[in-house]
Design a protein around this motif. Structure first.
Motif, PDB file in Angstrom:
ATOM      1  N   PHE A 125      48.610  38.310  37.284  1.00 55.69           N
ATOM      2  CA  PHE A 125      47.488  38.637  38.162  1.00 55.69           C
ATOM      3  C   PHE A 125      46.816  37.352  38.605  1.00 55.69           C
ATOM      4  O   PHE A 125      46.497  36.502  37.772  1.00 55.69           O
ATOM      5  N   THR A 126      46.606  37.177  39.908  1.00 58.74           N
ATOM      6  CA  THR A 126      45.908  35.989  40.399  1.00 58.74           C
ATOM      7  C   THR A 126      44.489  36.368  40.788  1.00 58.74           C
ATOM      8  O   THR A 126      44.242  37.466  41.296  1.00 58.74           O
ATOM      9  N   PHE A 127      43.570  35.433  40.560  1.00 54.30           N
ATOM     10  CA  PHE A 127      42.153  35.759  40.711  1.00 54.30           C
ATOM     11  C   PHE A 127      41.351  34.490  40.975  1.00 54.30           C
ATOM     12  O   PHE A 127      41.541  33.482  40.288  1.00 54.30           O
ATOM     13  N   VAL A 128      40.471  34.538  41.977  1.00 54.15           N
ATOM     14  CA  VAL A 128      39.496  33.460  42.166  1.00 54.15           C
ATOM     15  C   VAL A 128      38.276  33.858  41.341  1.00 54.15           C
ATOM     16  O   VAL A 128      37.500  34.723  41.724  1.00 54.15           O
ATOM     17  N   TRP A 129      38.153  33.235  40.186  1.00 57.36           N
ATOM     18  CA  TRP A 129      37.121  33.574  39.216  1.00 57.36           C
ATOM     19  C   TRP A 129      35.915  32.663  39.424  1.00 57.36           C
ATOM     20  O   TRP A 129      36.009  31.454  39.192  1.00 57.36           O
ATOM     21  N   ALA A 130      34.794  33.223  39.854  1.00 59.40           N
ATOM     22  CA  ALA A 130      33.551  32.458  39.947  1.00 59.40           C
ATOM     23  C   ALA A 130      32.923  32.480  38.555  1.00 59.40           C
ATOM     24  O   ALA A 130      32.295  33.465  38.155  1.00 59.40           O
ATOM     25  N   LEU A 131      33.127  31.417  37.820  1.00 61.29           N
ATOM     26  CA  LEU A 131      32.776  31.391  36.405  1.00 61.29           C
ATOM     27  C   LEU A 131      31.280  31.500  36.139  1.00 61.29           C
ATOM     28  O   LEU A 131      30.876  31.834  35.028  1.00 61.29           O
ATOM     29  N   GLU A 132      30.462  31.247  37.152  1.00 60.32           N
ATOM     30  CA  GLU A 132      29.010  31.347  36.956  1.00 60.32           C
ATOM     31  C   GLU A 132      28.493  32.756  37.197  1.00 60.32           C
ATOM     32  O   GLU A 132      27.327  33.042  36.904  1.00 60.32           O
ATOM     33  N   ASP A 192      29.126  39.150  36.898  1.00 62.73           N
ATOM     34  CA  ASP A 192      30.039  40.242  37.266  1.00 62.73           C
ATOM     35  C   ASP A 192      31.494  39.842  37.068  1.00 62.73           C
ATOM     36  O   ASP A 192      32.293  40.630  36.561  1.00 62.73           O
ATOM     37  N   ASP A 193      31.857  38.626  37.460  1.00 67.96           N
ATOM     38  CA  ASP A 193      33.235  38.154  37.273  1.00 67.96           C
ATOM     39  C   ASP A 193      33.556  38.014  35.785  1.00 67.96           C
ATOM     40  O   ASP A 193      34.640  38.395  35.333  1.00 67.96           O
ATOM     41  N   ASN A 194      32.608  37.484  35.026  1.00 69.09           N
ATOM     42  CA  ASN A 194      32.831  37.316  33.588  1.00 69.09           C
ATOM     43  C   ASN A 194      32.965  38.669  32.888  1.00 69.09           C
ATOM     44  O   ASN A 194      33.823  38.837  32.011  1.00 69.09           O
ATOM     45  N   ARG A 195      32.144  39.625  33.295  1.00 64.18           N
ATOM     46  CA  ARG A 195      32.229  40.972  32.723  1.00 64.18           C
ATOM     47  C   ARG A 195      33.574  41.613  33.063  1.00 64.18           C
ATOM     48  O   ARG A 195      34.192  42.267  32.226  1.00 64.18           O
ATOM     49  N   ALA A 219      34.926  24.297  51.691  1.00 65.25           N
ATOM     50  CA  ALA A 219      33.665  23.589  51.437  1.00 65.25           C
ATOM     51  C   ALA A 219      32.576  24.577  51.028  1.00 65.25           C
ATOM     52  O   ALA A 219      31.820  24.320  50.084  1.00 65.25           O
ATOM     53  N   ARG A 220      32.505  25.718  51.713  1.00 67.12           N
ATOM     54  CA  ARG A 220      31.475  26.711  51.410  1.00 67.12           C
ATOM     55  C   ARG A 220      31.666  27.309  50.017  1.00 67.12           C
ATOM     56  O   ARG A 220      30.726  27.416  49.229  1.00 67.12           O
ATOM     57  N   VAL A 221      32.911  27.668  49.699  1.00 71.62           N
ATOM     58  CA  VAL A 221      33.195  28.274  48.389  1.00 71.62           C
ATOM     59  C   VAL A 221      32.950  27.266  47.266  1.00 71.62           C
ATOM     60  O   VAL A 221      32.381  27.602  46.226  1.00 71.62           O
ATOM     61  N   ASP A 222      33.368  26.029  47.480  1.00 71.74           N
ATOM     62  CA  ASP A 222      33.160  24.996  46.458  1.00 71.74           C
ATOM     63  C   ASP A 222      31.671  24.765  46.197  1.00 71.74           C
ATOM     64  O   ASP A 222      31.267  24.504  45.066  1.00 71.74           O
ATOM     65  N   ALA A 223      30.855  24.849  47.243  1.00 69.99           N
ATOM     66  CA  ALA A 223      29.413  24.636  47.087  1.00 69.99           C
ATOM     67  C   ALA A 223      28.740  25.810  46.383  1.00 69.99           C
ATOM     68  O   ALA A 223      27.752  25.625  45.673  1.00 69.99           O
ATOM     69  N   GLN A 224      29.285  27.012  46.550  1.00 69.28           N
ATOM     70  CA  GLN A 224      28.650  28.206  46.002  1.00 69.28           C
ATOM     71  C   GLN A 224      29.078  28.549  44.586  1.00 69.28           C
ATOM     72  O   GLN A 224      28.309  29.154  43.840  1.00 69.28           O
ATOM     73  N   HIS A 225      30.324  28.217  44.221  1.00 74.78           N
ATOM     74  CA  HIS A 225      30.881  28.743  42.979  1.00 74.78           C
ATOM     75  C   HIS A 225      31.534  27.669  42.106  1.00 74.78           C
ATOM     76  O   HIS A 225      32.014  26.662  42.603  1.00 74.78           O
ATOM     77  N   THR A 226      31.560  27.954  40.820  1.00 74.09           N
ATOM     78  CA  THR A 226      32.280  27.141  39.849  1.00 74.09           C
ATOM     79  C   THR A 226      33.581  27.870  39.544  1.00 74.09           C
ATOM     80  O   THR A 226      33.569  28.944  38.937  1.00 74.09           O
ATOM     81  N   MET A 227      34.711  27.292  39.974  1.00 78.00           N
ATOM     82  CA  MET A 227      35.991  27.987  39.844  1.00 78.00           C
ATOM     83  C   MET A 227      36.938  27.317  38.858  1.00 78.00           C
ATOM     84  O   MET A 227      38.059  27.783  38.660  1.00 78.00           O
ATOM     85  N   SER A 248      36.850  25.455  34.786  1.00 86.28           N
ATOM     86  CA  SER A 248      36.019  25.548  33.583  1.00 86.28           C
ATOM     87  C   SER A 248      35.514  24.213  33.053  1.00 86.28           C
ATOM     88  O   SER A 248      34.582  24.193  32.270  1.00 86.28           O
ATOM     89  N   ASP A 249      36.135  23.115  33.422  1.00 82.33           N
ATOM     90  CA  ASP A 249      35.742  21.797  32.902  1.00 82.33           C
ATOM     91  C   ASP A 249      35.647  21.789  31.381  1.00 82.33           C
ATOM     92  O   ASP A 249      34.723  21.228  30.793  1.00 82.33           O
ATOM     93  N   GLY A 250      36.597  22.463  30.732  1.00 86.39           N
ATOM     94  CA  GLY A 250      36.684  22.454  29.279  1.00 86.39           C
ATOM     95  C   GLY A 250      35.829  23.488  28.567  1.00 86.39           C
ATOM     96  O   GLY A 250      35.914  23.636  27.355  1.00 86.39           O
TER      97      GLY A 250
END
Length: 197
Positions: free
Chosen positions: A77-84, A87-90, A145-153, A155-157
Protein backbone atom coordinates in the motif's frame (compact mmCIF):
# COMPACT_ATOMS: atom_id res chain seq x y z
CA UNK A 1 0.42 -14.85 5.46
CA UNK A 2 -1.42 -11.75 4.16
CA UNK A 3 0.94 -9.10 5.52
CA UNK A 4 0.95 -5.42 4.59
CA UNK A 5 3.88 -3.32 3.39
CA UNK A 6 3.24 0.43 3.57
CA UNK A 7 5.44 2.55 1.31
CA UNK A 8 5.25 6.17 2.41
CA UNK A 9 6.93 9.42 1.57
CA UNK A 10 6.31 12.71 -0.24
CA UNK A 11 4.72 12.82 -3.68
CA UNK A 12 7.04 11.41 -6.38
CA UNK A 13 9.43 9.94 -3.81
CA UNK A 14 9.27 6.60 -5.63
CA UNK A 15 6.36 4.81 -3.97
CA UNK A 16 4.72 3.60 -7.18
CA UNK A 17 7.98 2.61 -8.91
CA UNK A 18 9.20 0.64 -5.90
CA UNK A 19 5.71 -0.75 -5.33
CA UNK A 20 5.65 -2.13 -8.89
CA UNK A 21 9.12 -3.67 -8.48
CA UNK A 22 8.26 -5.12 -5.07
CA UNK A 23 5.01 -6.61 -6.40
CA UNK A 24 6.92 -8.27 -9.26
CA UNK A 25 9.50 -9.62 -6.81
CA UNK A 26 7.15 -10.90 -4.12
CA UNK A 27 3.85 -11.56 -5.87
CA UNK A 28 2.15 -9.18 -3.40
CA UNK A 29 -0.75 -7.08 -4.68
CA UNK A 30 0.06 -3.42 -5.32
CA UNK A 31 -2.63 -1.07 -4.08
CA UNK A 32 -1.30 2.42 -4.74
CA UNK A 33 -2.89 5.44 -3.11
CA UNK A 34 -4.33 6.90 -6.32
CA UNK A 35 -6.59 3.86 -6.74
CA UNK A 36 -8.72 5.32 -3.95
CA UNK A 37 -7.55 8.95 -3.98
CA UNK A 38 -8.75 9.68 -7.51
CA UNK A 39 -12.17 8.16 -6.87
CA UNK A 40 -12.70 10.11 -3.65
CA UNK A 41 -11.34 13.36 -5.13
CA UNK A 42 -13.76 13.04 -8.07
CA UNK A 43 -16.62 13.49 -5.61
CA UNK A 44 -15.16 15.72 -2.89
CA UNK A 45 -12.19 17.56 -4.41
CA UNK A 46 -8.51 17.19 -3.49
CA UNK A 47 -8.22 19.87 -0.82
CA UNK A 48 -11.41 19.29 1.13
CA UNK A 49 -11.75 17.97 4.67
CA UNK A 50 -14.26 15.45 3.32
CA UNK A 51 -11.59 14.09 0.97
CA UNK A 52 -9.21 13.16 3.81
CA UNK A 53 -11.98 11.67 5.94
CA UNK A 54 -13.65 9.65 3.20
CA UNK A 55 -10.36 8.43 1.69
CA UNK A 56 -9.30 7.10 5.11
CA UNK A 57 -12.67 5.42 5.70
CA UNK A 58 -12.68 3.74 2.28
CA UNK A 59 -9.09 2.54 2.62
CA UNK A 60 -9.65 1.17 6.10
CA UNK A 61 -12.83 -0.61 5.02
CA UNK A 62 -11.05 -2.26 2.07
CA UNK A 63 -8.07 -3.32 4.19
CA UNK A 64 -10.39 -4.80 6.84
CA UNK A 65 -12.22 -6.73 4.12
CA UNK A 66 -8.89 -7.95 2.70
CA UNK A 67 -7.99 -9.26 6.15
CA UNK A 68 -11.38 -10.89 6.60
CA UNK A 69 -11.09 -12.64 3.23
CA UNK A 70 -7.41 -13.53 3.77
CA UNK A 71 -6.14 -11.87 0.57
CA UNK A 72 -2.93 -13.66 -0.34
CA UNK A 73 0.00 -13.41 -0.39
CA UNK A 74 0.10 -9.82 0.88
CA UNK A 75 -0.55 -6.18 0.00
CA UNK A 76 1.73 -3.27 -0.84
CA UNK A 77 0.00 0.00 0.00
CA UNK A 78 1.41 3.42 -0.93
CA UNK A 79 0.49 6.47 1.09
CA UNK A 80 1.48 10.12 1.45
CA UNK A 81 1.50 10.22 5.24
CA UNK A 82 1.34 13.71 6.78
CA UNK A 83 3.05 12.75 10.01
CA UNK A 84 1.89 15.87 11.86
CA UNK A 85 -1.80 15.15 11.23
CA UNK A 86 -3.65 13.25 13.94
CA UNK A 87 -6.11 11.87 11.38
CA UNK A 88 -3.30 10.30 9.34
CA UNK A 89 -1.66 8.90 12.47
CA UNK A 90 -4.97 7.47 13.69
CA UNK A 91 -5.53 5.89 10.27
CA UNK A 92 -2.14 4.15 10.41
CA UNK A 93 -2.69 3.09 14.04
CA UNK A 94 -6.07 1.59 13.05
CA UNK A 95 -4.44 -0.41 10.26
CA UNK A 96 -1.71 -1.71 12.57
CA UNK A 97 -4.30 -2.63 15.21
CA UNK A 98 -6.42 -4.55 12.69
CA UNK A 99 -3.47 -6.49 11.27
CA UNK A 100 -2.09 -7.24 14.74
CA UNK A 101 -5.51 -8.44 15.89
CA UNK A 102 -5.52 -10.95 13.02
CA UNK A 103 -1.94 -12.08 13.75
CA UNK A 104 -0.36 -10.39 10.73
CA UNK A 105 2.43 -7.88 10.25
CA UNK A 106 2.59 -4.33 8.96
CA UNK A 107 5.98 -3.08 7.81
CA UNK A 108 6.89 0.47 6.84
CA UNK A 109 9.21 1.63 4.09
CA UNK A 110 9.96 5.34 4.26
CA UNK A 111 11.19 6.87 1.02
CA UNK A 112 13.47 9.89 0.78
CA UNK A 113 14.08 12.13 -2.23
CA UNK A 114 14.89 15.80 -2.62
CA UNK A 115 12.22 18.13 -3.96
CA UNK A 116 14.32 18.69 -7.09
CA UNK A 117 14.40 14.96 -7.83
CA UNK A 118 10.69 14.60 -7.11
CA UNK A 119 9.78 17.48 -9.42
CA UNK A 120 11.86 15.91 -12.22
CA UNK A 121 9.92 12.65 -11.84
CA UNK A 122 6.63 14.35 -12.67
CA UNK A 123 5.59 13.42 -16.18
CA UNK A 124 7.35 10.04 -16.17
CA UNK A 125 5.61 7.26 -18.07
CA UNK A 126 4.88 5.24 -14.91
CA UNK A 127 3.37 8.20 -13.02
CA UNK A 128 1.18 9.13 -15.96
CA UNK A 129 0.00 5.56 -16.47
CA UNK A 130 -0.99 5.03 -12.82
CA UNK A 131 -2.09 8.52 -11.82
CA UNK A 132 -4.39 10.39 -14.21
CA UNK A 133 -4.47 13.37 -11.82
CA UNK A 134 -0.75 13.93 -12.55
CA UNK A 135 -1.21 14.51 -16.30
CA UNK A 136 -0.95 18.27 -15.80
CA UNK A 137 2.80 18.07 -15.20
CA UNK A 138 3.32 21.77 -14.48
CA UNK A 139 0.61 21.70 -11.82
CA UNK A 140 2.02 18.48 -10.35
CA UNK A 141 5.47 20.08 -10.08
CA UNK A 142 4.07 23.22 -8.45
CA UNK A 143 2.29 21.08 -5.85
CA UNK A 144 5.59 19.94 -4.32
CA UNK A 145 6.50 23.32 -2.79
CA UNK A 146 3.02 23.74 -1.30
CA UNK A 147 2.86 20.20 0.12
CA UNK A 148 6.39 20.42 1.52
CA UNK A 149 5.50 23.69 3.28
CA UNK A 150 2.28 22.30 4.77
CA UNK A 151 3.22 18.78 5.83
CA UNK A 152 5.92 16.63 7.39
CA UNK A 153 6.17 13.55 5.18
CA UNK A 154 9.45 12.08 6.45
CA UNK A 155 10.09 11.03 10.02
CA UNK A 156 13.66 12.30 10.56
CA UNK A 157 14.28 9.36 12.89
CA UNK A 158 11.16 9.86 15.04
CA UNK A 159 9.05 6.92 13.90
CA UNK A 160 6.29 5.29 16.00
CA UNK A 161 7.03 1.71 14.83
CA UNK A 162 10.86 1.62 14.74
CA UNK A 163 11.18 -2.19 14.75
CA UNK A 164 9.13 -2.45 11.53
CA UNK A 165 10.69 0.47 9.66
CA UNK A 166 13.32 0.93 6.98
CA UNK A 167 14.37 4.14 5.20
CA UNK A 168 15.40 4.13 1.54
CA UNK A 169 16.95 7.01 -0.39
CA UNK A 170 15.36 6.61 -3.81
CA UNK A 171 17.96 8.83 -5.47
CA UNK A 172 20.67 6.37 -4.43
CA UNK A 173 18.86 3.14 -5.29
CA UNK A 174 16.93 1.94 -8.34
CA UNK A 175 13.42 0.56 -7.74
CA UNK A 176 14.52 -3.07 -8.29
CA UNK A 177 17.40 -2.67 -5.85
CA UNK A 178 15.08 -1.07 -3.31
CA UNK A 179 12.60 -3.95 -3.73
CA UNK A 180 15.33 -6.51 -3.05
CA UNK A 181 16.48 -4.57 0.02
CA UNK A 182 12.92 -4.38 1.36
CA UNK A 183 12.39 -8.12 0.78
CA UNK A 184 15.69 -8.91 2.49
CA UNK A 185 15.07 -6.59 5.43
CA UNK A 186 11.57 -7.93 6.16
CA UNK A 187 12.09 -11.51 4.99
CA UNK A 188 9.47 -11.24 2.24
CA UNK A 189 9.15 -13.96 -0.39
CA UNK A 190 11.18 -13.51 -3.57
CA UNK A 191 9.10 -15.29 -6.20
CA UNK A 192 10.53 -13.69 -9.33
CA UNK A 193 14.04 -14.93 -10.14
CA UNK A 194 14.67 -11.97 -12.44
CA UNK A 195 14.42 -9.58 -9.49
CA UNK A 196 15.78 -11.93 -6.86
CA UNK A 197 19.19 -12.02 -8.56
Amino acid sequence: MPDLVILFGPPASGKAAIGVALAKLTGYRLWHNHMTADAVAALFGWESEAYRQVAAEVRLLLLKKALELQVEPGIIFTFVWALELEDDNRFIDDIVAQYTLHGHHVTFVELLATRRAREKREGSALRLSLKPAKRDVRSARELHARVDAQHTMNSDGQFPYPDRHVVIDTEAMKPEQAAMEIARRFNLPARNARYAG
